[in-house]
Design an enzyme around this catalytic site. Structure first.
Site, PDB file in Angstrom:
ATOM      1  N   HIS A 180       1.639   7.123   8.630  1.00  0.00           N
ATOM      2  CA  HIS A 180       2.619   7.707   7.826  1.00  0.00           C
ATOM      3  C   HIS A 180       2.079   9.281   7.607  1.00  0.00           C
ATOM      4  CE1 HIS A 180       5.791   5.154   6.419  1.00  0.00           C
ATOM      5  NE2 HIS A 180       4.793   4.425   5.795  1.00  0.00           N
ATOM      6  N   ALA A 198       0.873  -1.027   0.051  1.00  0.00           N
ATOM      7  CA  ALA A 198       0.062  -0.105   0.026  1.00  0.00           C
ATOM      8  C   ALA A 198       0.809   1.256   0.055  1.00  0.00           C
ATOM      9  CB  ALA A 198      -1.032  -0.104   1.347  1.00  0.00           C
ATOM     10  N   MET A 199       0.209   2.323  -0.138  1.00  0.00           N
ATOM     11  CA  MET A 199       1.051   3.599  -0.385  1.00  0.00           C
ATOM     12  C   MET A 199       0.233   4.647   0.303  1.00  0.00           C
ATOM     13  SD  MET A 199       3.662   5.117  -1.332  1.00  0.00           S
ATOM     14  CE  MET A 199       4.168   6.716  -1.190  1.00  0.00           C
ATOM     15  N   GLU A 200       1.310   5.607   1.134  1.00  0.00           N
ATOM     16  CA  GLU A 200       0.680   6.725   2.131  1.00  0.00           C
ATOM     17  C   GLU A 200       0.368   7.883   1.543  1.00  0.00           C
ATOM     18  OE1 GLU A 200       3.829   5.147   2.247  1.00  0.00           O
ATOM     19  OE2 GLU A 200       5.196   6.755   2.978  1.00  0.00           O
ATOM     20  N   ASN A 201       0.062   8.034  -0.117  1.00  0.00           N
ATOM     21  CA  ASN A 201       0.216   9.409  -0.710  1.00  0.00           C
ATOM     22  C   ASN A 201      -0.836  10.283   0.249  1.00  0.00           C
ATOM     23  OD1 ASN A 201       0.877   7.940  -3.190  1.00  0.00           O
ATOM     24  ND2 ASN A 201      -1.150   7.035  -2.909  1.00  0.00           N
ATOM     25  N   GLU A 209       9.680   4.480   7.708  1.00  0.00           N
ATOM     26  CA  GLU A 209       9.376   2.949   7.517  1.00  0.00           C
ATOM     27  C   GLU A 209       9.388   2.232   9.010  1.00  0.00           C
ATOM     28  OE1 GLU A 209       7.264   2.295   5.595  1.00  0.00           O
ATOM     29  OE2 GLU A 209       7.490   3.428   3.886  1.00  0.00           O
ATOM     30  N   HIS A 231      -0.635   1.653   9.435  1.00  0.00           N
ATOM     31  CA  HIS A 231       0.443   1.876   8.835  1.00  0.00           C
ATOM     32  C   HIS A 231       0.238   2.958   7.834  1.00  0.00           C
ATOM     33  CE1 HIS A 231       4.604   0.892   7.627  1.00  0.00           C
ATOM     34  NE2 HIS A 231       3.992   1.504   6.564  1.00  0.00           N
ATOM     35  N   GLU A 232      -0.540   2.974   6.887  1.00  0.00           N
ATOM     36  CA  GLU A 232      -0.356   4.199   6.028  1.00  0.00           C
ATOM     37  C   GLU A 232      -1.010   5.437   6.542  1.00  0.00           C
ATOM     38  OE1 GLU A 232       1.266   3.378   3.445  1.00  0.00           O
ATOM     39  OE2 GLU A 232       1.332   1.008   3.633  1.00  0.00           O
TER      40      GLU A 232
HETATM   41  N1  ARG Z   1       5.707   3.714   1.611  1.00  0.00           N
HETATM   42  C1  ARG Z   1       5.048   2.267   1.209  1.00  0.00           C
HETATM   43  C2  ARG Z   1       4.859   1.487   2.705  1.00  0.00           C
HETATM   44  O1  ARG Z   1       5.703   1.081   3.185  1.00  0.00           O
HETATM   45  C3  ARG Z   1       5.604   1.543   0.302  1.00  0.00           C
HETATM   46  C4  ARG Z   1       5.908   1.959  -1.035  1.00  0.00           C
HETATM   47  C5  ARG Z   1       6.963   1.051  -1.635  1.00  0.00           C
HETATM   48  N2  ARG Z   1       6.940   1.323  -3.046  1.00  0.00           N
HETATM   49  C6  ARG Z   1       8.195   0.779  -3.813  1.00  0.00           C
HETATM   50  N3  ARG Z   1       8.057   1.059  -4.949  1.00  0.00           N
HETATM   51  N4  ARG Z   1       9.321   0.534  -3.245  1.00  0.00           N
HETATM   52  O2  ARG Z   1       3.846   1.771   3.286  1.00  0.00           O
HETATM   53 ZN    ZN Z   2       5.631   2.262   5.006  1.00  0.00          ZN
END
Ligand code: ARG
Ligand code: ZN
Length: 862
Positions: free
Chosen positions: A299, A260-263, A318, A295-296
């Site tokens: 962030h 997942a991604m925390e945009n 992280e 988690h997200e």
């Molecule tokens: N920041 C994201 C998370 O840990 C992970 C994103 C990783 N993306 C990547 N392309 N390596 O929640």
């Molecule tokens: Zn993360």
């Protein structure tokens, strides 16, 4: 090219404001970007260089004037504008091609939607930019798209208008008032449905929280939505952190490279960490969803409000955020069970990483591809470092230190030193030596030896720490670590007397700083029984030679659940690996497990954890040389022995727990299912007709029970296995995530001929090499979790993986590189297997490869 931490320099040019206009279309999207650029006044004029990849230039203008070709240069990695040395406004228009973007970095297509993934360096595939985390800008984003194909338009920040355009198009605008680095940019366009809920923050902001998915999946978003609200409330209570926008959107994607991604304000998730109901998600999935959602969300402060100076600092966000999500789960559920889960993951993944060719410090000194450093070391060991700080400082001081860190660096880009400075200032502690944890690779071993003098009652523990060498060849220094311990007297009472020692101490804990320390007690009546590393107070390997009887006793009397579980693990390891030297390990283990199974006052989840025998890789982690065949045989034999010794007890617990497990997702039901399914798996070993497994499969009203029954049937090749497998497939044929569960069972069936099943899958319609979840399921699970088939002596398993890797590398380098890491222990395997793998690796490494795969293959070969 190799990037080095030591070479860090601030950016010569910054972007302060960004205005983006997207004309979205799957085949060809146009991006108009207007960047307010500023040179660093402190430095001599540097050329204006922007990162960019796979961009087709349509227009370029500087301060409103079209730029003649002589004034700029475009190459494969970026754009250089010549003759500028003052603040300016650069406008570019580019065409990008989401449909053919199989790397899933930048703007790509998933299902009927368009979406983005920018971390770490994907934004440069959207427009030219200063793509580094220490450049933060305020964004205005306008999305334009066909109203029928893309009725939902989302981007970061607060909505700032929407409307219709000509010829069936519409637009929506977003303003994000919080400056952010471009890796936090996101947009989504699609036909999506959502669930929503209001949330009022502790400082009185009304937030609309929405979870988006393809319309048919919306009913399965309930748990994710509720988890989000719990995460938002918890971060306020435990860490004083409130949300800071009017909307918070989370979107589920079937195609997603990572978890997942925390945009900022628009988290995008792998659908497997969103979608859940009792029929399509296991108990473990429900917990993982809550944890990843947390988690997200967390962030938003640890990562977004305070971001990273450079990618070497990745663990700053992280490690801290994993620690926060671990605490979230621990506060909401069983702290003891959460710790066992986390330590199991740490030991099986991170300790193994630290011991192999891919070892690296939590803060690497150099990298060639940053995407290869989203690792267990950066995440899990990084979280352990934060946990040690929490232990050293205590909850209150730790909280004050984090408050200071957030206040001081809000809106900025920080380093590990900044966090340690805040910890030092809030606590008055010297953390100079502690900082080594970030820069020194390898898992420290703590060897404990003891001496007891019956004449005087003097008892000494000698503690020696040592970190084995890692591939970087660096010299290892002693680490500063909190070492928890306890002594038990003959009546199983904890001895409260503090030891004489030169180490700093408080009750039950000493701080190791030197290579060796001694703890001394005087006048003890008998030799006490020691126990160490309660809660795993430091991510270290303990070397202390327990007698089997002492492990059995400790498993009974120790108050720390993790240490008790570790005792069971040690007995298992002794029984499997040292059967001859330790003939008493097996009977001691069997007796201890019998006592646990008979004790109905214990948490069934804890009993289940102790009775679940470690997998072969966890056992292999304790060996210098890995004899896979022997490990497998011995482990199977132990499982048979446990099943035989406790057949009645297992059956009694299974039957008694059955009604308790029926009631849905209450903690007691989950725990009951956990123990019952461990029991089922053992019972089925002794029952060729697999009567209980058949019945459970037929009656299961949770996916957890259905899968556990199916796995038990497959393991013993029960007569009903094929029919059950087919029934499961039919029941869930339309859902990719549940199909992945089915495939996982097929590819991990512990029989050598599972290779044929994998080959068939790879040749059939279920093989979708562009879908990362499918690749992870079919090749990832096969390579990691089916030692019997993947590591078949004839090499048929390896051949399947390497047949596909070149193509996978062309499709999605990150995913391909990740599959290679399953080969991490190859050098410690027997000569035949190692030679086969090495030949494959060398042939693969000789191909023209992505930076991602070339880097991992190169390091695996050493
Ligand atoms: N920041 C994201 C998370 O840990 C992970 C994103 C990783 N993306 C990547 N392309 N390596 O929640
Ligand atoms: Zn993360």
């Amino acid at each position: 090219p190799v990037i080095r931490l030591a070479d860090y320099a601030p950016p010569p040019w910054r972007v302060t404001h960004v205005d983006l206009v997207f004309d979205l279309d799957a085949e060809a999207t146009q991006v108009e970007a207007t960047l307010a650029l500023q040179p660093d006044p402190a430095r001599p004029a540097a050329p204006l260089r922007l990162d960019g990849e796979d961009l087709e230039l349509l227009d370029i203008a500087l301060d409103g004037q079209p730029l003649p070709p002589a004034r700029y240069r475009v190459d494969a990695t970026g754009l250089t504008v010549l003759g500028v040395d003052a603040p300016c406004l650069l406008r570019t228009r580019v065409r990008i091609r989401p449909q053919t973007n199989t790397r899933l970095e930048g703007l790509y297509v998933s299902g009927a939607s368009l979406m983005t993934q920018c971390e770490a360096e994907g934004f440069r595939r959207i427009t030219w930019f200063v793509d580094r985390p220490d450049v933060s800008a305020v964004y205005t984003v306008t999305l334009r798209a066909d109203r029928t194909k893309y009725p939902v338009l989302l981007s970061n920040g607060n909505p700032a208008g929407a409307g219709d355009l000509d010829d069936g198009h519409h637009w929506a605008r977003f303003v994000d008032p919080h400056p952010k680095p471009c890796y936090l940019f996101a947009l989504v366009a699609g036909t999506l449905g959502h669930l929503s809920a209001p949330f009022r923050t502790m400082d009185g902001r009304d937030v609309t929280v929405r979870v988006w998915a393809e319309p048919a999946d919306v009913p399965r978003c309930r748990h994710a939505l509720e988890s989000t609200l719990r995460a938002m409330r918890w971060d306020e209570k435990r860490f004083g952190r409130a949300y800071d926008l009017d909307v918070f959107d989370i979107v589920a994607a079937q195609d997603f490279t990572m978890g997942a991604m925390e945009n900022k304000g628009l988290n995008i998730f792998n659908a497997r960490f969103i979608l859940a109901d009792i029929d399509t998600a296991t108990d473990a999935d429900f917990e993982a969803i809550e944890s990843v959602i947390g988690h997200e969300y967390f962030h938003n402060w640890s990562g977004n409000r305070v971001t990273l100076r450079d990618w070497f600092q990745l663990s700053l966000k992280e490690g801290l955020t994993v620690f926060r999500d671990q605490e979230f789960t621990a506060d909401l559920h069983s702290r003891a069970m959460k710790r066992i889960d986390d330590v199991r993951l740490l030991k099986s993944r991170q300790f193994a990483e630290d011991a192999g060719p891919l070892a690296h410090p939590v803060r690497p000194a150099s990298y060639s591809e940053i995407n290869n450093f989203y690792t267990a070391t950066v995440y899990e060991k990084g979280a352990e470092i934060i946990r040690m700080l929490h232990t050293l400082l205590g909850e209150l001081t730790f909280r004050r230190a984090l408050d200071l860190y957030f206040a001081r660096h809000d809106g900025g880009a920080a380093t590990v030193e900044d966090l340690l400075d805040a910890m030092r200032e809030a606590s008055g502690r010297d953390l100079a030596q502690f900082a080594r944890w970030y820069d020194q690779a390898g898992t420290p071993q703590i060897a404990v030896t003891e001496a007891f003098d019956p004449a005087t009652g003097d008892y000494t523990l000698h503690l020696a720490q040592h970190t084995p060498a890692t591939p970087d060849g660096s010299e290892k220094q002693p680490l500063h670590l909190p070492f928890a311990f306890a002594l038990y007297d003959a009546d199983d009472r904890r001895i409260a007397t503090p030891p004489d020692t030169d180490a700093a101490q408080r009750p039950g804990l000493v701080e190791l700083t030197a290579a060796e320390h001694t703890l001394r007690w005087r006048g003890l009546a008998q030799r006490p029984l020691p126990a160490f590393l309660q809660g795993l107070s430091a991510p270290a390997r303990l070397r202390y030679d327990y007698a089997a009887s002492d492990l059995g006793r400790l498993l009974r009397i120790e108050s720390d659940a993790l240490v008790r579980w570790e005792c069971a693990q040690q007995l298992v390891a002794d029984a499997v690996l040292r059967g001859e030297a330790r003939p008493d390990a097996r009977p001691a283990l069997i007796a201890a497990l019998g006592a646990l199974l008979a004790d109905t006052t214990l948490d069934p989840a804890f009993v289940a954890e102790c009775v679940s025998v470690a997998d072969v890789w966890s056992l292999a982690d304790r060996c210098d040389r890995i004899d896979l065949d022997l490990l497998w045989r011995e482990r199977e034999a132990l499982l048979d022995d446990i099943a035989a010794a406790h057949a009645d007890l297992l059956a009694a617990r299974y039957d008694a727990l059955s009604p308790a497990a029926l009631g849905g997702l209450a903690p007691a039901c989950i725990a009951a299912r956990q123990l019952r399914n461990v029991a089922l798996s053992l019972l089925t070993r002794r029952d060729p007709s697999a009567r209980r497994a058949e019945a459970q499969f037929a009656q299961a009203n949770t996916l957890t029970d259905r899968l556990a029954a199916l796995a038990a049937l497959l393991r013993v090749d029960a007569p009903g296995a094929a029919a059950a497998l087919a029934a499961f497939r039919t029941r869930h044929a339309d859902d990719p995530l549940t199909t992945d569960k089915w495939l996982t069972l097929v590819v991990t069936r512990p029989q050598p001929d599972a290779v044929d099943a994998v080959r068939d899958i790879l040749a059939g319609p279920l093989w979708q090499p562009r879908n990362p979840n499918r690749v992870r399921t079919v090749l990832g699970h096969f390579a990691r979790n089916n030692p019997v088939a993947f590591h078949r002596r004839d090499g048929a398993g390896y051949a399947l993986l390497f047949d596909w890797l070149p193509e996978l590398d062309r499709i999605n380098p990150q995913v391909a590189a990740r599959q290679l890491t399953a080969l991490e222990p190859w050098r410690r395997l027997d000569a035949d297997r190692a030679a086969r793998i090495e030949a494959h690796l060398r042939a693969f490494a000789a191909l023209p490869l992505s930076r991602d795969s070339a880097d991992v293959a190169g390091r695996l070969l050493g």
